[in-house]
Design an enzyme around this catalytic site. Structure first.
Site, PDB file in Angstrom:
ATOM      1  N   SER A 182       0.386 109.623  37.773  1.00  0.00           N
ATOM      2  CA  SER A 182       0.008 110.551  36.704  1.00  0.00           C
ATOM      3  C   SER A 182      -1.217 110.021  35.981  1.00  0.00           C
ATOM      4  CB  SER A 182       1.156 110.693  35.703  1.00  0.00           C
ATOM      5  OG  SER A 182       0.651 111.246  34.497  1.00  0.00           O
ATOM      6  N   HIS A 187      -1.119 113.422  40.061  1.00  0.00           N
ATOM      7  CA  HIS A 187      -0.317 114.256  39.171  1.00  0.00           C
ATOM      8  C   HIS A 187      -1.123 114.464  37.893  1.00  0.00           C
ATOM      9  CE1 HIS A 187       3.546 115.758  37.545  1.00  0.00           C
ATOM     10  NE2 HIS A 187       3.182 115.177  36.416  1.00  0.00           N
ATOM     11  N   ASP A 228      -1.329 116.149  34.292  1.00  0.00           N
ATOM     12  CA  ASP A 228      -0.480 116.696  33.228  1.00  0.00           C
ATOM     13  C   ASP A 228      -1.280 117.585  32.289  1.00  0.00           C
ATOM     14  OD1 ASP A 228       2.174 115.556  33.672  1.00  0.00           O
ATOM     15  OD2 ASP A 228       1.180 113.626  33.399  1.00  0.00           O
ATOM     16  N   MET A 265      -1.108 119.855  29.021  1.00  0.00           N
ATOM     17  CA  MET A 265      -0.270 120.084  27.838  1.00  0.00           C
ATOM     18  C   MET A 265      -1.034 120.921  26.830  1.00  0.00           C
ATOM     19  SD  MET A 265       1.261 116.298  27.203  1.00  0.00           S
ATOM     20  CE  MET A 265       1.775 115.232  28.553  1.00  0.00           C
ATOM     21  N   HIS A 307       0.872 119.704  36.667  1.00  0.00           N
ATOM     22  CA  HIS A 307       2.140 119.876  35.960  1.00  0.00           C
ATOM     23  C   HIS A 307       1.838 120.620  34.662  1.00  0.00           C
ATOM     24  CE1 HIS A 307       5.685 117.690  33.720  1.00  0.00           C
ATOM     25  NE2 HIS A 307       5.890 118.987  33.885  1.00  0.00           N
ATOM     26  N   MET A 325       2.565 121.955  31.474  1.00  0.00           N
ATOM     27  CA  MET A 325       3.453 121.934  30.300  1.00  0.00           C
ATOM     28  C   MET A 325       2.850 122.853  29.243  1.00  0.00           C
ATOM     29  SD  MET A 325       4.335 117.883  30.431  1.00  0.00           S
ATOM     30  CE  MET A 325       2.871 117.512  31.389  1.00  0.00           C
ATOM     31  N   MET A 361      12.531 116.608  35.428  1.00  0.00           N
ATOM     32  CA  MET A 361      11.978 115.684  34.431  1.00  0.00           C
ATOM     33  C   MET A 361      13.004 114.600  34.097  1.00  0.00           C
ATOM     34  SD  MET A 361       8.893 116.548  33.758  1.00  0.00           S
ATOM     35  CE  MET A 361       8.625 115.331  32.448  1.00  0.00           C
ATOM     36  N   ASP A 414       9.745 112.748  37.380  1.00  0.00           N
ATOM     37  CA  ASP A 414       8.599 112.466  36.516  1.00  0.00           C
ATOM     38  C   ASP A 414       9.083 111.931  35.177  1.00  0.00           C
ATOM     39  OD1 ASP A 414       6.198 112.471  35.132  1.00  0.00           O
ATOM     40  OD2 ASP A 414       5.982 114.652  35.090  1.00  0.00           O
TER      41      ASP A 414
HETATM   42  C1  DX5 Z   1       5.240 113.361  30.613  1.00  0.00           C
HETATM   43  C2  DX5 Z   1       4.391 113.642  31.826  1.00  0.00           C
HETATM   44  C3  DX5 Z   1       4.425 112.542  32.809  1.00  0.00           C
HETATM   45  C4  DX5 Z   1       3.923 111.211  32.296  1.00  0.00           C
HETATM   46  C5  DX5 Z   1       4.687 110.140  32.968  1.00  0.00           C
HETATM   47  O1  DX5 Z   1       5.342 114.511  29.858  1.00  0.00           O
HETATM   48  O2  DX5 Z   1       4.840 114.820  32.477  1.00  0.00           O
HETATM   49  O3  DX5 Z   1       3.778 112.921  34.018  1.00  0.00           O
HETATM   50  O4  DX5 Z   1       2.565 111.008  32.514  1.00  0.00           O
HETATM   51  O5  DX5 Z   1       4.329 108.914  32.430  1.00  0.00           O
HETATM   52  P1  DX5 Z   1       5.198 107.617  32.710  1.00  0.00           P
HETATM   53  O6  DX5 Z   1       5.238 107.395  34.184  1.00  0.00           O
HETATM   54  O7  DX5 Z   1       4.437 106.560  31.985  1.00  0.00           O
HETATM   55  O8  DX5 Z   1       6.571 107.844  32.149  1.00  0.00           O
HETATM   56 ZN    ZN Z   2       4.049 115.216  34.482  1.00  0.00          ZN
END
Ligand code: DX5
Ligand code: ZN
Length: 246
Positions: free
Chosen positions: A9, A34, A36, A38, A75, A77, A168, A202
């Site tokens: 990620s 990956h 993310d 948000m 991903h 969110m 998750m 994840d």
């Molecule tokens: C959290 C994200 C993850 C995050 C994971 O909301 O969806 O992808 O980056 O980070 P780690 O591996 O550090 O928990």
């Molecule tokens: Zn993620």
């Protein structure tokens, strides 16, 4: 079970040199990246949108097939997953993974400039994502039961079926949180029914937690802080892979 797919990620990467961070991560053995996304609404944090994905995409070679090395696993969110499908397709996203919780409570507009009150069904959204040529994933938060996924995975038409399910293992929003082993029974139940499904986990994954996730049946492994915080990211990526493919 399917082979390991290691998807670091980039949330934990250095955002000041994201292009180089992406290409180095693939050189270090990662299969996917990956990404993310948000929106500060679906989750209490913000990252970036399609324009940034467009720029970083050019630093990574596109995979020969849709699930090959270099796949951009986005991903989403975000509260309105349908609205951003086309922008992410144009930006070079290969796999658009939306949240079940967002789909069932969001509007159905595909125009970034407009919102409507119509709801999006997960099956409609998967079909719509597929119509753009992207793969479709569906994610569930810790508070969502795995049972919501059965009718979706049983979809009668191939174009309505998700290509991946994301369970998750932290509350979405931040990197570096503690792994929730309480979520593993969901992975186990999915793997029992679907031996060939790509099941992604994840949140909180690293060398200390990978064995339980692999044991439960996960094969797509996201790791942010464990990879980007490591002295030797290549070694971490190969250890995660070994644990799954063992
Ligand atoms: C959290 C994200 C993850 C995050 C994971 O909301 O969806 O992808 O980056 O980070 P780690 O591996 O550090 O928990
Ligand atoms: Zn993620």
């Amino acid at each position: 079970p399917p082979k390991a797919i290691i998807a670091p990620s980039i949330l934990s990467a250095d955002f000041g040199s994201l292009g180089a961070e992406c290409s180095n991560t693939i050189s270090n053995g990662a299969d996917w990246l990956h990404v993310d996304i948000m929106d500060g609404h679906f989750v209490p944090n913000m990252t970036f949108g399609a324009p940034v994905v467009t720029k970083i995409r050019s630093h990574v070679e596109r995979p020969a097939n849709k699930k090959g090395r270099g796949t951009f696993d986005c991903h989403m969110m975000i509260s309105e997953p349908k609205r951003w499908v086309n922008d992410f397709k144009k930006a070079g996203c290969d796999l658009y993974c939306f949240h079940y919780e967002a789909a069932i409570s969001s509007t159905a507009s595909t125009d970034p400039a407009e919102t409507t009150e119509e709801k999006t069904s997960p099956l409609d959204l998967i079909r719509y994502i597929h119509s753009t040529g992207m793969l479709a994933g569906i994610a569930i938060k810790p508070e969502t039961s795995v049972d919501v996924l059965w009718p979706i995975l049983e979809a009668l038409n191939a174009e309505d079926k998700p290509d991946m399910v994301l369970v998750m293992t932290v509350r979405p929003g931040f990197g570096g949180q503690k792994f929730m082993s309480s979520e593993l029974p969901k992975v186990k139940a999915l793997r029992e029914r679907y031996p060939d499904l790509d099941i992604e986990v994840d949140g909180g994954l690293g060398v200390g937690t990978i064995d339980q996730a692999a044991e439960a049946g996960a094969n797509v492994i996201v790791a942010g802080s464990a990879v980007f915080g490591a002295k030797d990211p290549r070694d971490v990526i190969s250890k995660l892979r070994e644990a799954v493919d063992r």
